[in-house]
Scaffold this active site. Structure first.
Site, PDB file in Angstrom:
ATOM      1  N   HIS A   1      -5.253   1.646  -0.405  1.00 54.23           N
ATOM      2  CA  HIS A   1      -4.743   0.291  -0.615  1.00 54.23           C
ATOM      3  C   HIS A   1      -5.147  -0.641   0.521  1.00 54.23           C
ATOM      4  O   HIS A   1      -5.561  -0.202   1.596  1.00 54.23           O
ATOM      5  CB  HIS A   1      -3.216   0.307  -0.717  1.00 54.23           C
TER       6      HIS A   1
ATOM      7  N   GLN B   1      -6.966   1.477   3.650  1.00 53.02           N
ATOM      8  CA  GLN B   1      -6.268   2.562   4.339  1.00 53.02           C
ATOM      9  C   GLN B   1      -5.520   3.448   3.363  1.00 53.02           C
ATOM     10  O   GLN B   1      -5.412   3.162   2.166  1.00 53.02           O
ATOM     11  CB  GLN B   1      -5.300   1.977   5.368  1.00 53.02           C
TER      12      GLN B   1
ATOM     13  N   HIS C   1      -2.023   6.542   3.554  1.00 55.68           N
ATOM     14  CA  HIS C   1      -1.014   7.202   4.369  1.00 55.68           C
ATOM     15  C   HIS C   1      -0.808   8.641   3.893  1.00 55.68           C
ATOM     16  O   HIS C   1      -0.858   8.913   2.687  1.00 55.68           O
ATOM     17  CB  HIS C   1       0.324   6.461   4.279  1.00 55.68           C
TER      18      HIS C   1
ATOM     19  N   ARG D   1      -7.033   4.610   8.707  1.00 54.60           N
ATOM     20  CA  ARG D   1      -7.865   3.428   8.451  1.00 54.60           C
ATOM     21  C   ARG D   1      -9.241   3.897   7.985  1.00 54.60           C
ATOM     22  O   ARG D   1      -9.948   4.589   8.717  1.00 54.60           O
ATOM     23  CB  ARG D   1      -7.959   2.577   9.721  1.00 54.60           C
TER      24      ARG D   1
ATOM     25  N   GLU E   1       5.718   3.666   0.378  1.00 54.74           N
ATOM     26  CA  GLU E   1       6.175   2.302   0.622  1.00 54.74           C
ATOM     27  C   GLU E   1       6.156   1.468  -0.653  1.00 54.74           C
ATOM     28  O   GLU E   1       5.609   1.884  -1.677  1.00 54.74           O
ATOM     29  CB  GLU E   1       5.301   1.632   1.690  1.00 54.74           C
TER      30      GLU E   1
END
Length: 325
Positions: free
Chosen positions: A179, A102, A104, A199, A121
């Site tokens: 990642h 996936q 982001h 995804r 993150e």
């Protein structure tokens, strides 16, 4: 209102790839869920806002507390920047199977498509089965055409950076980095307040009803950072009994504090809340008006108005200490 260090009720998430480590290692009972893949420990996401579990404010939502206490809770500058949305999301993730590959979006793309923040993150590995690995970034120079060629031929993983990991490893994942968390890992995650994930590949899994999860192949193309980097694991000093800066970015700073003795923290120079994520051991957090026991797997939100705390321990502890500088 009299603020104090806050614990929250855990939000449990059933996932197709979840396992039992949330219960077995962190001692959080997620019954009656069949598999718990994630817990959300501190969340301002509108669909899953955390609720205070301790003290006189028990039962109050984080969102309601932020609306009333504003900068007193998260810091004046943070409130001016983020308003009534708490800016960080803290999770534990138990990967009993590989998560999907996936990516982001960053703030700009997330705002354009979803009227949301992006998702940068970091991961801290609490526990790793022997041989467990994760994917972060590309293993070689890649452009959009090469990526699509590998993806369309079913060989995407050939160009992804796979790393075997162990407890204590840290990975910083800026928005745009492709990642996945691999099977056999228990991870603490600190991230921007966002639940947007594109995804890319889900290993052709199906749920209990025989349905595959939705993919976001086209959406991901505009989000992926196609740059290759020589190193993806975060190097940090592992000296005990000192505050070690591990991650620093515009969205959060995270220190690692690994101590076998009592420790004092002075936050008077910060215009920010502070989050403690206890990843090993235990301690008692003492503050002017009281104290609170903290165990492995506990997360605390220390309000910006709370300037000094003492960490008293007989077992030793390791915490991730996060704030917004």
């Amino acid at each position: 209102m009299n603020l104090y260090p806050l614990k929250f009720k855990t939000i449990f998430k059933d996932k197709i790839w979840g396992g039992s480590k949330i219960k077995d290692i962190l001692h959080k009972d997620f019954s009656p869920l069949p598999n718990c893949g994630e817990t959300w420990e501190i969340s301002g996401v509108s669909s899953d806002v955390s609720v205070i579990a301790n003290g006189s404010l028990a039962g109050t939502s984080l969102a309601d507390l932020l609306k009333s206490e504003k900068g007193k809770l998260i810091g004046k500058v943070n409130y001016e920047r983020f308003g009534d949305e708490f800016p960080l999301l803290v999770k534990f993730i138990d990967a009993n199977d590989d998560l999907s590959i996936q990516v982001h979006p960053d703030d700009k793309l997330a705002e354009k498509r979803h009227q949301s923040k992006g998702k940068t993150e970091m991961w801290y590995v609490l526990q790793a089965d022997e041989g467990a690995s994760l994917i972060s970034g590309f293993s070689e120079e890649v452009d959009r055409d090469k990526y699509l060629g590998k993806f369309n031929s079913g060989h995407l993983t050939d160009i992804l950076n796979k790393e075997e990991v162990k407890a204590g490893d840290i990975f910083f994942l800026p928005a745009g980095r492709i990642h996945t968390i691999g099977k056999g890992l228990l991870i603490a995650e600190i991230q921007q307040t966002s639940d947007i994930t594109y995804r890319i590949y889900d290993f052709d899994r199906v749920d209990a009803h025989g349905h595959k999860r939705e993919l976001h192949v086209e959406e991901a193309l505009d989000a992926i950072d196609f740059n290759y980097y020589e190193s993806y694991k975060t190097a940090y000093d592992k000296t005990k009994n000192t505050v070690v800066k591990a991650v620093e970015c515009p969205y959060f700073t995270t220190h690692v504090l690994d101590s076998d003795r009592d420790f004092s923290r002075d936050y008077s120079n910060l215009d920010s809340f502070v989050i403690h994520v206890c990843v090993e051991g235990s301690y008692t957090l003492k503050y002017p008006e009281g104290e609170i026991d903290v165990l492995k797997g506990d997360c605390l939100l220390i309000p910006a108005c709370e300037q000094r705390v003492e960490l008293k321990t007989s077992t030793g502890f390791k915490i991730l200490e996060s704030f917004i500088a």
